[in-house]
Design an enzyme around this catalytic site. Structure first.
Site, mmCIF file in Angstrom:
data_model
loop_
_atom_site.group_PDB
_atom_site.id
_atom_site.type_symbol
_atom_site.label_atom_id
_atom_site.label_comp_id
_atom_site.label_asym_id
_atom_site.label_seq_id
_atom_site.Cartn_x
_atom_site.Cartn_y
_atom_site.Cartn_z
ATOM 1 N N CYS A 116 -60.870 47.851 -46.394
ATOM 2 C CA CYS A 116 -59.687 47.139 -47.161
ATOM 3 C C CYS A 116 -58.794 47.816 -47.562
ATOM 4 O O CYS A 116 -57.835 47.228 -48.447
ATOM 5 C CB CYS A 116 -60.927 46.888 -48.444
ATOM 6 N N HIS A 254 -56.867 47.067 -55.210
ATOM 7 C CA HIS A 254 -57.674 46.240 -54.326
ATOM 8 C C HIS A 254 -58.614 45.620 -55.065
ATOM 9 O O HIS A 254 -59.285 46.282 -55.896
ATOM 10 C CB HIS A 254 -58.421 47.204 -53.194
ATOM 11 N N ASN A 284 -63.157 39.751 -53.091
ATOM 12 C CA ASN A 284 -62.839 40.560 -52.309
ATOM 13 C C ASN A 284 -62.314 40.257 -50.921
ATOM 14 O O ASN A 284 -63.116 39.699 -50.227
ATOM 15 C CB ASN A 284 -63.855 41.600 -52.138
#
Ligand code: COA
Length: 327
Positions: A116, A254, A284
C-alpha cells in the site's frame, strides 16, 4: 546534468460506480455495520465492474490528472503504475495505460509493487528520473483489492476497496516535491501469493488439491506495525526537511483504518481538520489511496499555495515512506 525542481502539476482519480456498504457486507459475512465503523471507520467501499481493472481505472485517473495539470500526453516520458493486484504478471499495466493514452512507443512505462506504500515508492522513483532529465511523468496508484479478497474471511474482506489515483509530475515551482524517503523490511504478517497451478510443474511437490490465494493478514500485528511506521515516517521526514510538526498544513496518511489516521494525526499534533480522511467512503484502496485523497483535497479547495502537505504510507512488504510537498 543540473537537477530540476520537480513538482506535482495535477491529480486525478477514478472510483468504480458500484458501492458496497457495511449493510451489504452483513449479507455476505458474519459482521455488523457497527463493528466495522467502530474498528475501522469504514462505511462503504467501491467494487470494480467486470470490464474494469487496474489499467482501465489507471487510464481514467491519468486522463483527469493530465487535464488538471494542463499537460498534453505527448509531453510524458514515463508512466509508473504502482499496484498489488495485477491481473497479468506481464505485460505491465502501465503499458496498457500508455496504449490507452495513445502513447505506444513514445515513452517508458512500468509497474512497481510496494504494497500500500506503492504510490510513495513510485513518486520517489519518478521524481529522481525526471529531475535529471527535466521531463514529465505520470505516477499512478491503482488496485482492485476486491479480486484478491477472501469473501468468506470477515477480518480482511471488510477493509478493502477498488480505485485509482494519479498525478503528473515535472519541472514546476508548484506542488514542489521537497523531500521524500522510502524504506522496507521483510514482514510476512500481510501477504498474497501469486495464483498459479503447482500441479502442472514436474519440479514442485505434488498437491492433492489446488487452493486459491487470497490476501492473508494478521490484523492486530499489522495495526501495530502501521502506527509505528506512521510515527517513524513523520519523525524522519520532518528531520530531513528541517521543519517541525507545527509547519505541517495537511496530513495525508494511507487510508487503511480511521484509528491509524487518528493515531498519526495525534502524534503529528495536526488538528483533525488538517487530516485528510476518505477511508469512510472507499476503505483501503492500497496504492491508490494517497493519490485519491490528494486529488479530493485539491478538488475541495482545501490545499492552498504554500501549504506543506505530508504524504505518508505503509504497507505489505513491509514498506513505508513519506514525501513532503510544498504546494
Ligand atoms: N465483524 C465482526 N467481528 C469481527 C470481524 C468483523 N468483520 N473481524 C474480526 N472480528 C472479530 C474477531 O473474530 C475477534 O473475535 P474474538 O475476540 O471472538 O476472537 C474480534 O473481532 C477481535 O478481532 P481482532 O482482529 O483482535 O480485532 P481488531 O480490533 O484488531 O480489528 C482489524 C481488526 C483488522 C480491523 C484491525 O486489526 C486492523 O485494522 N488492522 C490493520 C489492518 C490494515 O491496516 N491492513 C492494511 C495495511 S496496508
Amino acid at each position: 546534468m543540473a537537477k530540476n525542481q520537480i513538482g506535482i502539476l495535477g491529480a486525478g482519480a477514478y472510483l468504480p460506480e458500484r458501492v458496497l456498504t457495511n449493510k451489504d457486507l452483513e449479507k455476505i459475512v458474519n459482521t455488523a455495520d457497527e463493528w466495522i465503523m467502530e474498528r475501522t471507520g469504514i462505511r462503504e467501499r467501491r467494487i470494480a465492474a467486470p470490464e474494469e481493472d487496474i489499467a482501465t481505472m489507471g487510464a481514467d485517473a491519468s486522463r483527469q490528472a493530465l487535464e488538471n495539470a494542463g499537460i498534453e500526453p505527448d509531453r510524458l516520458s514515463y508512466i509508473i503504475l504502482s499496484t498489488n493486484s495485477s491481473p497479468y504478471l506481464y505485460p505491465a499495466a502501465a503499458i496498457r495505460v500508455q496504449e490507452a493514452l495513445g502513447l505506444n512507443g513514445k515513452l517508458a512505462a512500468f509497474d512497481l509493487q510496494a504494497g500500500c506504500c506503492g504510490f510513495n515508492y513510485a513518486l520517489h522513483v519518478a521524481e529522481r528520473l525526471v529531475a535529471q532529465e527535466g521531463k514529465y511523468a505520470l505516477v499512478i496508484g491503482s488496485d482492485t483489492n476486491s479480486r484478491w479478497s477472501n469473501w468468506t474471511d470477515r477480518s480482511t474482506c471488510i477493509l478493502f476497496g477498488d480505485g485509482a489515483g494519479a498525478v503528473v509530475i515535472g519541472p514546476s515551482e508548484q506542488g514542489r516535491l521537497k523531500e521524500s524517503f522510502i524504506a522496507s523490511s521483510l514482514n510476512m504478517k500481510l501477504y498474497c501469493e501469486t495464483e498459479f497451478n503447482r500441479e502442472v510443474s514436474p519440479f514442485l511437490p505434488h498437491q492433492t488439491h489446488t487452493q486459491r490465494h487470497y490476501i492473508y493478514m494478521d490484523g492486530p500485528e499489522v495495526f501495530k506495525f502501521a502506527v509505528g511506521a506512521v510515527k517513524e515516517s513523520l519523525r524522519r521526514i520532518l528531520e530531513m526537511a528541517g521543519i517541525t510538526r507545527e509547519d505541517i498544513d495537511y496530513l495525508i496518511i494511507h487510508q487503511a483504518n480511521w484509528r491509524i489516521l487518528d493515531a498519526g494525526a495525534r502524534f503529528a499534533k495536526v488538528p483533525m481538520e488538517k487530516l485528510i480522511v476518505n477511508v469512510d467512503k472507499y476503505g483501503n484502496t492500497s496504492a491508490a489511496s494517497v493519490p485519491i485523497a490528494l486529488h479530493e483535497a485539491l478538488q475541495e479547495g482545501k490545499i492552498q499555495r504554500g501549504d506543506n502537505v505530508l504524504l505518508i504510507s505503509f504497507g505489505a512488504g513491509a514498506t513505508w515512506g513519506a514525501a513532503l510537498v510544498e504546494w
